[in-house]
Design an enzyme around this catalytic site. Structure first.
Site, PDB file in Angstrom:
ATOM      1  N   ASN A 206       0.848  -1.195   0.000  1.00 13.55           N
ATOM      2  CA  ASN A 206       0.000   0.000   0.000  1.00 13.55           C
ATOM      3  C   ASN A 206       0.882   1.243   0.000  1.00 13.55           C
ATOM      4  OD1 ASN A 206       0.370   1.049   2.847  1.00 13.55           O
ATOM      5  ND2 ASN A 206      -0.310  -1.042   3.272  1.00 13.55           N
ATOM      6  N   ASP A 275      -4.648  -5.803   5.238  1.00 15.39           N
ATOM      7  CA  ASP A 275      -5.798  -6.543   5.777  1.00 15.39           C
ATOM      8  C   ASP A 275      -5.858  -7.959   5.203  1.00 15.39           C
ATOM      9  OD1 ASP A 275      -6.756  -4.480   7.354  1.00 15.39           O
ATOM     10  OD2 ASP A 275      -7.773  -3.544   5.655  1.00 15.39           O
ATOM     11  N   LYS A 286       9.009 -17.534  -9.449  1.00 12.93           N
ATOM     12  CA  LYS A 286       8.364 -16.398 -10.087  1.00 12.93           C
ATOM     13  C   LYS A 286       7.189 -16.872 -10.963  1.00 12.93           C
ATOM     14  CE  LYS A 286       9.422 -12.649 -13.121  1.00 12.93           C
ATOM     15  NZ  LYS A 286      10.229 -12.325 -14.266  1.00 12.93           N
ATOM     16  N   PHE A 323      -4.920   4.306  14.040  1.00 16.89           N
ATOM     17  CA  PHE A 323      -5.128   5.312  12.991  1.00 16.89           C
ATOM     18  C   PHE A 323      -6.207   4.792  12.058  1.00 16.89           C
ATOM     19  CE2 PHE A 323      -1.886   8.670  13.093  1.00 16.89           C
ATOM     20  CZ  PHE A 323      -1.232   8.274  14.255  1.00 16.89           C
ATOM     21  N   LYS A 337     -14.406   1.821  14.726  1.00 12.04           N
ATOM     22  CA  LYS A 337     -13.136   1.094  14.950  1.00 12.04           C
ATOM     23  C   LYS A 337     -12.669   1.242  16.393  1.00 12.04           C
ATOM     24  CE  LYS A 337     -11.740   1.314  10.143  1.00 12.04           C
ATOM     25  NZ  LYS A 337     -10.854   1.831   9.119  1.00 12.04           N
ATOM     26  N   LYS A 341     -12.204  -2.230  18.217  1.00 14.31           N
ATOM     27  CA  LYS A 341     -10.836  -2.659  18.564  1.00 14.31           C
ATOM     28  C   LYS A 341     -10.523  -2.397  20.036  1.00 14.31           C
ATOM     29  CE  LYS A 341      -9.411  -1.730  13.817  1.00 14.31           C
ATOM     30  NZ  LYS A 341      -8.401  -2.346  12.966  1.00 14.31           N
TER      31      LYS A 341
HETATM   32  N1  CTP Z   1      -4.527  -2.592  12.034  1.00 19.92           N
HETATM   33  C1  CTP Z   1      -3.879  -3.631  12.664  1.00 19.92           C
HETATM   34  N2  CTP Z   1      -3.815  -4.853  12.063  1.00 19.92           N
HETATM   35  C2  CTP Z   1      -4.417  -5.076  10.879  1.00 19.92           C
HETATM   36  C3  CTP Z   1      -5.094  -4.001  10.231  1.00 19.92           C
HETATM   37  C4  CTP Z   1      -5.134  -2.775  10.819  1.00 19.92           C
HETATM   38  O1  CTP Z   1      -3.348  -3.440  13.750  1.00 19.92           O
HETATM   39  N3  CTP Z   1      -4.325  -6.285  10.333  1.00 19.92           N
HETATM   40  C5  CTP Z   1      -4.555  -1.269  12.700  1.00 19.92           C
HETATM   41  C6  CTP Z   1      -3.887  -0.177  11.905  1.00 19.92           C
HETATM   42  O2  CTP Z   1      -2.513  -0.081  12.220  1.00 19.92           O
HETATM   43  C7  CTP Z   1      -4.656   1.060  12.343  1.00 19.92           C
HETATM   44  C8  CTP Z   1      -6.017   0.529  12.686  1.00 19.92           C
HETATM   45  O3  CTP Z   1      -5.895  -0.879  12.842  1.00 19.92           O
HETATM   46  O4  CTP Z   1      -4.110   1.636  13.505  1.00 19.92           O
HETATM   47  C9  CTP Z   1      -7.092   0.810  11.660  1.00 19.92           C
HETATM   48  O5  CTP Z   1      -6.664   0.355  10.392  1.00 19.92           O
HETATM   49  P1  CTP Z   1      -7.580   0.543   9.114  1.00 19.92           P
HETATM   50  O6  CTP Z   1      -6.882  -0.080   7.951  1.00 19.92           O
HETATM   51  O7  CTP Z   1      -8.013   1.971   9.020  1.00 19.92           O
HETATM   52  O8  CTP Z   1      -8.864  -0.253   9.504  1.00 19.92           O
HETATM   53  P2  CTP Z   1      -9.249  -1.739   9.383  1.00 19.92           P
HETATM   54  O9  CTP Z   1      -9.602  -2.225  10.737  1.00 19.92           O
HETATM   55  O10 CTP Z   1      -8.185  -2.495   8.664  1.00 19.92           O
HETATM   56  O11 CTP Z   1     -10.589  -1.661   8.559  1.00 19.92           O
HETATM   57  P3  CTP Z   1     -10.846  -1.250   7.016  1.00 19.92           P
HETATM   58  O12 CTP Z   1      -9.570  -1.516   6.269  1.00 19.92           O
HETATM   59  O13 CTP Z   1     -11.974  -2.109   6.623  1.00 19.92           O
HETATM   60  O14 CTP Z   1     -11.212   0.212   7.025  1.00 19.92           O
END
Ligand code: CTP
Length: 411
Positions: A206, A275, A286, A323, A337, A341
């Site tokens: 990303n 995610d 490869k 974040f 969230k 969380k």
């Molecule tokens: N985060 C984490 N572990 C993951 C995904 C996300 O610890 N596997 C943490 C990120 O570091 C961030 C927070 O969760 O602090 C929110 O991440 P974000 O990507 O905004 O949200 P998601 O919970 O992944 O939901 P979505 O992608 O559906 O918005």
């Protein structure tokens, strides 16, 4: 008593470095002087040799000084590196990692805190190149002292004078014995993206640059915290003074965070953790382009922050900060969230804006807590880092001291 390396570069203020040596010695420190070739146009090495009572390092490859690769040996022995005066040229080299003499090589090799004391003509100091180079150094955790205003050697009156020796000595004392509201605290900070490998050459990643997490780590180091920085693949340099654990995938990040959570007073998850990862892991060979379409199956990664929230249960430590990078319904989604969380604070920002989010120096965020939300103005990421740490400090209890206020410990 600490061993301090003093790098002297080629500016008229070089003679004032003698006073800095004296001041550091009066404070009980041992000083080793390093002179760049142009510094020697202003002051002779014998002067520094006489007052430091040590050989002055003037050459990267001086015969007799290479048995233990001097810059590496010295890099681990010193407790601080001070560059005074620092010319625009040396500042540029430090900012860009150019290591073409002993001093600039030592800077790259040491993990000791670094204090840079610029001195130059006003127009040079305000030139965009120098301004940016100093910003790069500050972002990396380097302490920049001065310059002061006054009569300059070039006949101008303006900003560019080497800071007074007393100011430099006070700054060195602060970096040696950090004062701040996070002294004695341990913070785990994550930064950057994670990469989920498809095969030996390709990955799913990303756009996170890591800037926000690095700014938090630099700010926390500056405020005296022990910082464990769990860093995904980024092109930026981590700040001096942080303990860096490099990771690549979400799974590696999870392992590193869990390993250090026990000792943490707060965990700040600024990383953009993937995610989804590739089901079955990376292919060993490869992938060929022998088909018209390619289907890759991704599976969910473990949500590190949610896991931390669950395992913390009813306890209040570690303080948990997440974040939420969103493109729509920013605050509402961050609130969801926060609850899901079970964290103390979500920093929400709209990544669809050009001035916030990925790979820019600024951010416009909203702090989301159970008690309410706080909209923050557009500001540099380092300033936002400061506000976030103020909140973390308040959640941890105890008074919060701002970076530019006088330190609590007497100099
Ligand atoms: N985060 C984490 N572990 C993951 C995904 C996300 O610890 N596997 C943490 C990120 O570091 C961030 C927070 O969760 O602090 C929110 O991440 P974000 O990507 O905004 O949200 P998601 O919970 O992944 O939901 P979505 O992608 O559906 O918005």
């Amino acid at each position: 008593m600490a061993l301090i390396a003093l790098g002297v570069t080629g500016g008229i203020g070089a003679y004032k470095a003698v006073e800095i040596v004296r001041g550091l010695q009066d404070a009980g420190h041992d000083v080793v002087a390093i002179m760049t070739p142009s510094a020697r146009q202003f002051v002779g090495p014998v002067t520094f040799e006489a007052i430091t009572r040590r050989r002055v390092i003037t050459d990267q490859f001086a015969p007799g000084a290479n048995v233990d690769i001097e810059h590496i040996a010295l890099a681990s022995d010193i407790e601080a590196l001070v560059v005074a005066p620092a010319t625009a040229n040396t500042i540029g080299k430090l900012a860009h990692g150019i290591a073409d003499d002993f001093l600039t090589t030592l800077y790259l090799a040491t993990r000791a805190p670094v204090v840079v004391v610029p001195a130059m003509n006003t127009n040079m100091f305000t030139h965009d190149a120098v301004v940016r180079n100093l910003a790069t150094l500050r972002d990396r955790g380097v302490h920049v002292v001065g310059p002061g205003k006054g009569y300059l050697a070039c006949g101008w009156i303006g900003q560019g004078r080497l800071a007074e020796p007393a100011e430099v000595i006070a700054a060195v004392r602060r970096v040696l014995r950090p004062a701040g509201d996070f002294v004695g605290r341990c913070l785990v900070v994550t930064a950057g993206p994670t990469y989920e490998d498809l095969d030996p050459v390709r990955y799913v990643g990303n756009r996170s640059s890591g800037r926000m997490g690095l700014a938090i780590a630099a700010e926390a180091v500056g405020r005296g915290a022990r910082v464990v920085l769990v860093l995904g693949p980024v092109g930026l340099e981590p700040p001096h003074g942080a303990e860096v654990v490099r990771v690549r995938s979400a799974a590696e990040m999870r392992t590193a965070v869990m390993e250090h959570t026990e000792e943490a007073d707060a965990v700040i998850m600024a990383a953009a953790v993937a995610d989804y990862t590739v089901r079955g892991g990376a292919r060993p060979d490869k992938l060929d382009k022998d088909r018209e379409t390619l289907t890759v199956t991704l599976t969910r990664t473990i949500d590190i922050l949610a896991e931390l929230g669950r395992s913390r249960g009813e306890r209040t430590r570690p303080v948990l900060v997440g974040f939420a990078a969103e493109t729509h319904d920013v605050v509402a989604r961050a609130k969801t969230k926060l609850v899901a969380k079970r964290v103390d604070l979500m920093v929400a920002n709209d990544v669809s804006r050009a001035d916030a989010g990925f790979d820019v120096e600024t951010n416009r965020a909203t702090l989301v807590e159970t008690a309410g939300t706080t909209d923050l103005p557009l500001q540099p990421k380092r300033e936002l880092a400061r506000v976030i740490l103020d909140r973390v400090g308040a959640l941890l209890g105890g008074s919060v001291r701002h970076r530019d206020e006088a330190p609590r410990t007497a100099d």
